[in-house]
Scaffold this motif. Structure first.
Motif, PDB file in Angstrom:
ATOM      1  N   SER A  20      49.170  52.338  19.298  1.00 37.68           N
ATOM      2  CA  SER A  20      47.892  51.634  19.165  1.00 37.68           C
ATOM      3  C   SER A  20      47.446  51.047  20.486  1.00 37.68           C
ATOM      4  N   SER A  21      48.384  50.515  21.258  1.00 34.68           N
ATOM      5  CA  SER A  21      48.000  49.953  22.546  1.00 34.68           C
ATOM      6  C   SER A  21      47.598  51.024  23.531  1.00 34.68           C
ATOM      7  N   SER A  22      48.211  52.182  23.461  1.00 33.68           N
ATOM      8  CA  SER A  22      47.871  53.248  24.400  1.00 33.68           C
ATOM      9  C   SER A  22      46.616  53.986  23.999  1.00 33.68           C
ATOM     10  N   SER A  23      46.123  53.778  22.725  1.00 38.29           N
ATOM     11  CA  SER A  23      44.921  54.491  22.273  1.00 38.29           C
ATOM     12  C   SER A  23      43.645  53.830  22.748  1.00 38.29           C
ATOM     13  N   SER A  24      43.672  52.609  23.243  1.00 39.68           N
ATOM     14  CA  SER A  24      42.473  51.940  23.733  1.00 39.68           C
ATOM     15  C   SER A  24      42.063  52.542  25.064  1.00 39.68           C
ATOM     16  N   PRO A  25      40.871  53.152  25.132  1.00 39.66           N
ATOM     17  CA  PRO A  25      40.481  53.808  26.386  1.00 39.66           C
ATOM     18  C   PRO A  25      40.155  52.788  27.467  1.00 39.66           C
ATOM     19  N   SER A  26      40.585  53.065  28.664  1.00 37.80           N
ATOM     20  CA  SER A  26      40.264  52.210  29.806  1.00 37.80           C
ATOM     21  C   SER A  26      39.120  52.770  30.623  1.00 37.80           C
ATOM     22  N   THR A  27      38.746  54.003  30.361  1.00 33.15           N
ATOM     23  CA  THR A  27      37.631  54.638  31.060  1.00 33.15           C
ATOM     24  C   THR A  27      36.818  55.432  30.062  1.00 33.15           C
ATOM     25  N   VAL A  28      35.571  55.720  30.440  1.00 36.44           N
ATOM     26  CA  VAL A  28      34.701  56.561  29.640  1.00 36.44           C
ATOM     27  C   VAL A  28      33.878  57.416  30.606  1.00 36.44           C
ATOM     28  N   ALA A  29      33.547  58.608  30.181  1.00 35.02           N
ATOM     29  CA  ALA A  29      32.813  59.533  31.037  1.00 35.02           C
ATOM     30  C   ALA A  29      31.343  59.132  31.140  1.00 35.02           C
ATOM     31  N   PRO A  30      30.692  59.447  32.236  1.00 36.80           N
ATOM     32  CA  PRO A  30      29.253  59.142  32.369  1.00 36.80           C
ATOM     33  C   PRO A  30      28.410  60.128  31.572  1.00 36.80           C
ATOM     34  N   PRO A  31      27.128  59.841  31.379  1.00 37.01           N
ATOM     35  CA  PRO A  31      26.226  60.798  30.719  1.00 37.01           C
ATOM     36  C   PRO A  31      26.135  62.100  31.515  1.00 37.01           C
ATOM     37  N   ARG A  32      25.667  63.137  30.846  1.00 39.95           N
ATOM     38  CA  ARG A  32      25.560  64.449  31.478  1.00 39.95           C
ATOM     39  C   ARG A  32      24.092  64.869  31.596  1.00 39.95           C
ATOM     40  N   ASP A  33      23.837  65.751  32.544  1.00 40.02           N
ATOM     41  CA  ASP A  33      22.544  66.438  32.695  1.00 40.02           C
ATOM     42  C   ASP A  33      21.368  65.459  32.781  1.00 40.02           C
ATOM     43  N   LEU A  34      21.476  64.455  33.601  1.00 35.19           N
ATOM     44  CA  LEU A  34      20.376  63.513  33.819  1.00 35.19           C
ATOM     45  C   LEU A  34      19.260  64.222  34.585  1.00 35.19           C
ATOM     46  N   ARG A  35      18.048  64.176  34.047  1.00 36.68           N
ATOM     47  CA  ARG A  35      16.929  64.845  34.718  1.00 36.68           C
ATOM     48  C   ARG A  35      15.623  64.096  34.474  1.00 36.68           C
ATOM     49  N   ILE A  36      14.664  64.304  35.375  1.00 40.08           N
ATOM     50  CA  ILE A  36      13.358  63.638  35.338  1.00 40.08           C
ATOM     51  C   ILE A  36      12.275  64.712  35.310  1.00 40.08           C
ATOM     52  N   SER A  37      11.261  64.522  34.461  1.00 35.66           N
ATOM     53  CA  SER A  37      10.138  65.460  34.392  1.00 35.66           C
ATOM     54  C   SER A  37       8.831  64.689  34.353  1.00 35.66           C
ATOM     55  N   ASP A  38       7.762  65.345  34.789  1.00 39.19           N
ATOM     56  CA  ASP A  38       6.439  64.723  34.863  1.00 39.19           C
ATOM     57  C   ASP A  38       5.534  65.334  33.798  1.00 39.19           C
ATOM     58  N   PRO A  39       5.169  64.563  32.765  1.00 38.88           N
ATOM     59  CA  PRO A  39       4.264  65.080  31.725  1.00 38.88           C
ATOM     60  C   PRO A  39       2.793  65.015  32.116  1.00 38.88           C
ATOM     61  N   GLY A  40       2.496  64.582  33.342  1.00 38.03           N
ATOM     62  CA  GLY A  40       1.111  64.515  33.793  1.00 38.03           C
ATOM     63  C   GLY A  40       0.389  63.268  33.369  1.00 38.03           C
ATOM     64  N   LEU A  41       1.105  62.162  33.261  1.00 37.75           N
ATOM     65  CA  LEU A  41       0.516  60.894  32.811  1.00 37.75           C
ATOM     66  C   LEU A  41       0.377  59.902  33.954  1.00 37.75           C
ATOM     67  N   LEU A  42       0.177  60.402  35.173  1.00 38.01           N
ATOM     68  CA  LEU A  42      -0.221  59.602  36.325  1.00 38.01           C
ATOM     69  C   LEU A  42       0.810  58.555  36.726  1.00 38.01           C
ATOM     70  N   GLY A  43       2.071  58.842  36.527  1.00 36.00           N
ATOM     71  CA  GLY A  43       3.110  57.917  36.961  1.00 36.00           C
ATOM     72  C   GLY A  43       4.139  57.616  35.899  1.00 36.00           C
ATOM     73  N   SER A  44       3.844  57.890  34.641  1.00 35.07           N
ATOM     74  CA  SER A  44       4.830  57.732  33.576  1.00 35.07           C
ATOM     75  C   SER A  44       5.659  59.009  33.496  1.00 35.07           C
ATOM     76  N   LEU A  45       6.938  58.904  33.842  1.00 39.17           N
ATOM     77  CA  LEU A  45       7.828  60.056  33.877  1.00 39.17           C
ATOM     78  C   LEU A  45       8.795  60.010  32.704  1.00 39.17           C
ATOM     79  N   ASP A  46       9.209  61.176  32.250  1.00 40.22           N
ATOM     80  CA  ASP A  46      10.196  61.290  31.182  1.00 40.22           C
ATOM     81  C   ASP A  46      11.580  61.478  31.795  1.00 40.22           C
ATOM     82  N   GLN A 102      24.596  54.823  33.337  1.00 40.70           N
ATOM     83  CA  GLN A 102      26.020  54.769  33.038  1.00 40.70           C
ATOM     84  C   GLN A 102      26.230  54.569  31.545  1.00 40.70           C
ATOM     85  N   THR A 103      27.407  54.978  31.076  1.00 41.89           N
ATOM     86  CA  THR A 103      27.788  54.820  29.677  1.00 41.89           C
ATOM     87  C   THR A 103      28.479  53.477  29.477  1.00 41.89           C
ATOM     88  N   LEU A 104      28.171  52.821  28.359  1.00 45.73           N
ATOM     89  CA  LEU A 104      28.831  51.577  27.963  1.00 45.73           C
ATOM     90  C   LEU A 104      29.497  51.807  26.614  1.00 45.73           C
TER      91      LEU A 104
END
Length: 380
Positions: A20-46, A102-104
């Motif tokens: 039980s003590s060894s099952s508590s994770p001390s690390t977690v992986a970060p999110p994957r495939d982070l990307r930004i796109s422009d829907p054409g809303l003059l500054g609001s990005l997805d 980052q992942t929490l």
């Protein structure tokens, strides 16, 4: 004496504690495939991403994400905590957009200790277009009476003949960016725009782009994000009235301006001055308040000859705002006294003359014999 012996734990129980003590994770992986796109809303990005691999194994913990973003050159990051996998946030498209994520992980699987992943980063830059000197200059907007937005600009330094400027805008609730329907022109060139019916855009970001087109020339577009309540300018206060009480105190009262300006969102500045007839009168602030009346004591108003009042949006409704025009009323105590004196002088003179004549007649009657005229008729 028998030696002290530690109790021997059952092997099964010892295995449970260790596992039980060894099952508590001390690390977690970060999110994957982070990307930004422009829907054409003059500054609001997805911005969107995928959860970390094998995150479903932590079914006794809550998975959240800490999202931070800014436009390049800004000192501070804006922070959002979310469980979503997609956000729409605003940037200044004249600069590159920067995001990090980052992942929490927290819950029973971590003994209620928050575990954070490493950061992942992404940037977005609109394709550069035109020289900086071709961007419009002196762009400014005022939200008049909370009823219409008037924006003006001047052509850029490198502006070719036949240039055509267009203003586009978007805010949350619109499906797509819209173009200005009422332009202000000078010599056939669009140098301003009037936007109406923006009630839904109040207290949220209003994205604006002013771009230009000319034959065989690329012009740099201008991007900006506005908050209407910080650009509000009310009309001048109405019905300014001055009166003097029995204690010779000067009372100033006025009414809030008309239009859509919420009365509770206004503050007023009251100033007084001497020498009403001089253009260079020295104005002095006597009050900045939310009430629509003010009493100036006799000691402080003895030399006052002008009072003026103006209003703007207060700090409870906006971070800043534009002052209205002045409502002004002038008077002169000395002139009022002179006017009263000019009225009294003829009255006093008239009474004095009448009194003198009456006294002269009385003296003449005393000198003449009783029952006889002063002068005897001719022939006697």
């Amino acid at each position: 004496m028998a030696p002290c012996r530690l109790p021997v734990l059952p092997v099964a129980l010892l295995w449970v504690l260790v596992s039980s003590s060894s099952s508590s994770p001390s690390t977690v992986a970060p999110p994957r495939d982070l990307r930004i796109s422009d829907p054409g809303l003059l500054g609001s990005l997805d911005v969107e991403w995928k959860p970390p691999a094998h995150i479903q194994t932590f079914n006794e913990c809550t998975v959240k994400y800490k999202f931070e973003y800014r436009s390049a050159g800004d000192r501070d990051w804006k922070v959002i905590f979310t469980r979503k996998l997609k956000l729409r946030v605003g940037f200044d498209l004249s600069r590159s957009a920067e995001v990090r994520l980052q992942t929490l992980l927290q819950g029973r699987c971590t003994d209620d200790v928050e575990v954070q992943s490493d950061w992942v980063h992404a940037t977005f830059q609109s394709p550069p277009q035109g020289k900086l000197e071709s961007e419009v200059q002196n762009f400014q907007c005022i939200y008049h009476d909370w009823e219409y937005l008037k924006c003006t600009w001047q052509p850029g330094l490198l502006t070719p003949r036949g240039v055509h400027y267009g203003l586009y805008y978007w805010y949350q609730g619109l499906e797509q960016a819209l173009q200005c329907g009422h332009y202000i022109q000078e010599q056939g060139i669009n140098v301003g725009c009037v936007l109406q019916n923006l009630t839904q855009a109040e207290y949220q970001d209003l994205n604006i782009c002013v771009n230009g087109s000319a034959a065989a020339t690329l012009l740099r577009p201008l991007y900006t994000t506005l908050r209407l309540h910080n650009l509000a300018q009310p009309s001048a206060p109405e019905q300014l009235v001055l009166s003097v009480s029995a204690a010779q105190e000067l009372r100033v009262a006025w009414s809030p301006p008309g239009g859509r300006v919420p009365p509770h969102c206004l503050e007023y500045e009251v100033q007084v001055a001497e020498d009403a007839g001089e253009a260079a009168a020295a104005w002095a602030i006597v009050s900045t308040q939310t009430e629509t009346a003010l009493t100036i004591s006799r000691a402080n108003q003895s030399h006052v000859s002008c009072v003026r009042v103006r209003g703007r949006t207060n700090i409870f409704c906006a971070d800043q705002g534009f002052w209205s025009e002045w409502t002004q009323d002038c008077f002169s105590v000395s002139r009022k006294e002179d006017k009263q004196l000019f009225i009294l002088i003829p009255v006093v003179l008239s009474l004095s003359i009448s009194l003198i004549i009456f006294m002269l007649i009385g003296q003449c009657k005393k000198r003449s014999p009783a029952g006889k005229p002063l002068h005897a008729p001719m022939g006697y």
